[in-house]
Design a protein around this motif. Sequence first.
Motif, PDB file in Angstrom:
ATOM      1  N   VAL A  40       0.837  -1.208   0.000  1.00 16.77           N
ATOM      2  CA  VAL A  40       0.000   0.000   0.000  1.00 16.77           C
ATOM      3  C   VAL A  40       0.869   1.254   0.000  1.00 16.77           C
ATOM      4  O   VAL A  40       0.627   2.198  -0.770  1.00 16.77           O
ATOM      5  N   LYS A  43       2.632   1.673  -3.373  1.00 17.29           N
ATOM      6  CA  LYS A  43       1.682   2.086  -4.412  1.00 17.29           C
ATOM      7  C   LYS A  43       1.359   3.575  -4.298  1.00 17.29           C
ATOM      8  O   LYS A  43       1.296   4.293  -5.308  1.00 17.29           O
ATOM      9  N   ARG A  44       1.152   4.024  -3.067  1.00 13.59           N
ATOM     10  CA  ARG A  44       0.829   5.442  -2.872  1.00 13.59           C
ATOM     11  C   ARG A  44       2.014   6.334  -3.239  1.00 13.59           C
ATOM     12  O   ARG A  44       1.848   7.374  -3.886  1.00 13.59           O
TER      13      ARG A  44
END
Length: 299
Positions: A40, A43-44
Amino acid sequence: MPTSLGTLLRNAFFQCRARLRPFLIGVVLFGSLVAIVNVVASKRIEGHIWQGMQRLGIDQSRMMELQEQLQSGDEGAVEGAMNEMNTTMGGIDGMSDEDREALFRREGIVLVLRVLPVMTAGLFVLGVLTILSGAYFLCFALGKGKEPTEILNNALFLFLPLLGVWVWSFLRSFVWIPIFGIIPAIILMPRFALAPVILASQKKGVTASVTESYRKTRGYWGRIAGNLAVAGLIFMLVSWGVSLVTIPVALQSKVLSIWIQAVVQQATVGYTAVFLVLLTKTILENAQPQVKSGKKAKA
């Protein structure tokens, strides 16, 4: 006489194998959670980087297409990527020095302001998972619970005290660095290595566990430091080997590669916890009793 390193490593392996189910559940559970956080966060961060590149005039869809071509082995994709970058840089080079400097400064600040909160949150969550994972495997190694749910419940109660032990041990080891340099930390850290096990097994407080570890390890600095160094080297080589093996996997699935590495990392954490418990037991069993000085009472 304290147990040898080879025997400790072997006994730790046998203990993990004897209770394989709760061990593997802990490994997969915490490995998956760590992998989710890493995926996560990456990805951010990757999204913010792509947004910055788009603001600079780089075509994201085109670059993604070229990236897929590169992964498939298309050598022509390299030239295509260079052409895209040259086109973008050509537009930037056409700016005045002041405009170009202002552009890079603005985009740099924007990127930092967007990425920093993601990194901070990710590191915080990973820190919490690290402590909770350590508490789980420490309870596992000490036999505090047979089922994974019972072990996890005990680990939750151990979370804050274990955090306190790590913080207090860190402060007592590294607070001397500004005055005396790194040498005191190297000397003191192995002396506090038994504190987590003492905390969990003897139900002492945070400061009492750290103090007891320091007191009981008198005369065993070399054995503790050597055992932990060799064990750490073995675990590092294992992790390095897994990283090499997962390179082909990463080319196909980055998420799967991250998950495999996180699971292996948690397996080493669990094994290290068992090893540390066994090391602590053998040191405590062979620790020299402290003789208090004082005048003998007259008969």
